[in-house]
Design a protein around this motif. Structure first.
Motif, PDB file in Angstrom:
ATOM      1  N   LEU A  11       0.797  -1.305  -0.056  1.00 29.66           N
ATOM      2  CA  LEU A  11      -0.147   0.009  -0.098  1.00 29.66           C
ATOM      3  C   LEU A  11       0.788   1.245  -0.048  1.00 29.66           C
ATOM      4  O   LEU A  11       1.789   1.330   0.806  1.00 29.66           O
ATOM      5  N   VAL A  12       0.646   2.066  -0.822  1.00 29.38           N
ATOM      6  CA  VAL A  12       1.228   3.431  -0.977  1.00 29.38           C
ATOM      7  C   VAL A  12       0.369   4.502  -1.369  1.00 29.38           C
ATOM      8  O   VAL A  12      -0.642   4.344  -2.041  1.00 29.38           O
ATOM      9  N   GLN A  13       0.859   5.713  -0.982  1.00 29.63           N
ATOM     10  CA  GLN A  13       0.018   6.840  -1.255  1.00 29.63           C
ATOM     11  C   GLN A  13       0.475   7.325  -2.678  1.00 29.63           C
ATOM     12  O   GLN A  13       1.458   7.182  -3.077  1.00 29.63           O
ATOM     13  N   SER A  14      -0.561   7.972  -3.104  1.00 31.79           N
ATOM     14  CA  SER A  14      -0.673   8.987  -4.449  1.00 31.79           C
ATOM     15  C   SER A  14       0.797   9.370  -4.611  1.00 31.79           C
ATOM     16  O   SER A  14       1.057  10.358  -3.709  1.00 31.79           O
ATOM     17  N   GLY A  16       3.859   8.289  -4.358  1.00 33.70           N
ATOM     18  CA  GLY A  16       4.957   7.346  -3.919  1.00 33.70           C
ATOM     19  C   GLY A  16       5.531   6.425  -5.111  1.00 33.70           C
ATOM     20  O   GLY A  16       5.122   6.356  -5.977  1.00 33.70           O
ATOM     21  N   LYS A  86      -0.351   6.450  -9.180  1.00 29.03           N
ATOM     22  CA  LYS A  86      -1.355   7.155  -9.158  1.00 29.03           C
ATOM     23  C   LYS A  86      -2.527   6.025  -8.447  1.00 29.03           C
ATOM     24  O   LYS A  86      -2.182   4.808  -8.592  1.00 29.03           O
ATOM     25  N   PRO A  87      -3.701   6.203  -8.209  1.00 30.79           N
ATOM     26  CA  PRO A  87      -4.552   5.280  -7.744  1.00 30.79           C
ATOM     27  C   PRO A  87      -5.049   4.372  -8.933  1.00 30.79           C
ATOM     28  O   PRO A  87      -5.229   3.119  -8.452  1.00 30.79           O
ATOM     29  N   THR A  90      -3.421   0.906  -9.230  1.00 33.43           N
ATOM     30  CA  THR A  90      -3.758  -0.250  -8.203  1.00 33.43           C
ATOM     31  C   THR A  90      -4.039  -1.448  -8.963  1.00 33.43           C
ATOM     32  O   THR A  90      -4.966  -1.361 -10.140  1.00 33.43           O
ATOM     33  N   THR A 111      -1.486  -1.448  -4.431  1.00 36.18           N
ATOM     34  CA  THR A 111      -2.626  -0.478  -3.941  1.00 36.18           C
ATOM     35  C   THR A 111      -2.039   0.821  -3.577  1.00 36.18           C
ATOM     36  O   THR A 111      -1.355   1.152  -2.774  1.00 36.18           O
ATOM     37  N   VAL A 112      -2.861   1.908  -4.612  1.00 34.61           N
ATOM     38  CA  VAL A 112      -2.400   3.243  -4.445  1.00 34.61           C
ATOM     39  C   VAL A 112      -3.507   4.104  -3.968  1.00 34.61           C
ATOM     40  O   VAL A 112      -4.477   3.994  -4.481  1.00 34.61           O
ATOM     41  N   SER A 113      -3.279   4.634  -2.520  1.00 37.19           N
ATOM     42  CA  SER A 113      -4.517   5.495  -2.102  1.00 37.19           C
ATOM     43  C   SER A 113      -4.055   6.792  -2.266  1.00 37.19           C
ATOM     44  O   SER A 113      -3.428   7.350  -2.788  1.00 37.19           O
ATOM     45  N   SER A 114      -5.391   7.387  -2.622  1.00 35.51           N
ATOM     46  CA  SER A 114      -5.395   8.837  -3.047  1.00 35.51           C
ATOM     47  C   SER A 114      -5.285   9.897  -1.923  1.00 35.51           C
ATOM     48  O   SER A 114      -5.193   9.562  -0.744  1.00 35.51           O
TER      49      SER A 114
END
Length: 114
Positions: A11-14, A16, A86-87, A90, A111-114
């Motif tokens: 899981l990584v933030q947008s 990242g 980017k989300p 994912t 998984t890329v979170s916004s």
């Protein structure tokens, strides 16, 4: 038996970055073109990057400049460095021999979170 073992997802933030790895076995790795692919829920599997045994790379326009494929033939390993995620990135990410009809590995979830 040809096998692929992908790892490095998470899981990584947008915005990242992540680096995926894939250890391959069952064939002569250093003479084989390898590729990274992904599949998002409800979508077809998508080609992301390819690399020849000698290190020549190619990318679709959709990821060019953000994704970089590389390989270490001594370790039978191919990598995918991803940045500016980017989300919509994912998906489950897979490596595979380019053009081959092998079974696919388990993949690694990104998984890329916004």
């Amino acid at each position: 038996q040809v096998q692929f073992a992908e790892s490095g997802g998470g899981l990584v933030q947008s915005g990242g970055s992540l680096r995926l790895s894939c250890v391959a076995s069952g064939f002569v790795f250093d003479m084989t073109a390898m590729g990274w692919y992904r599949q998002a829920p409800g979508k077809q599997r998508e080609f992301l990057a390819g690399i020849t045994g000698g290190g020549i790379t190619n990318y679709p326009d959709s990821v060019k400049g953000r994704f970089t494929i590389s390989r270490d033939n001594a370790k039978n390993t191919v990598y995918l460095q991803m940045k500016s995620l980017k989300p919509e990135d994912t998906a489950v990410y897979y490596c595979h021999r380019v053009g081959a009809y092998d079974s696919w590995g388990q993949g690694t979830q990104v998984t890329v979170s916004s």
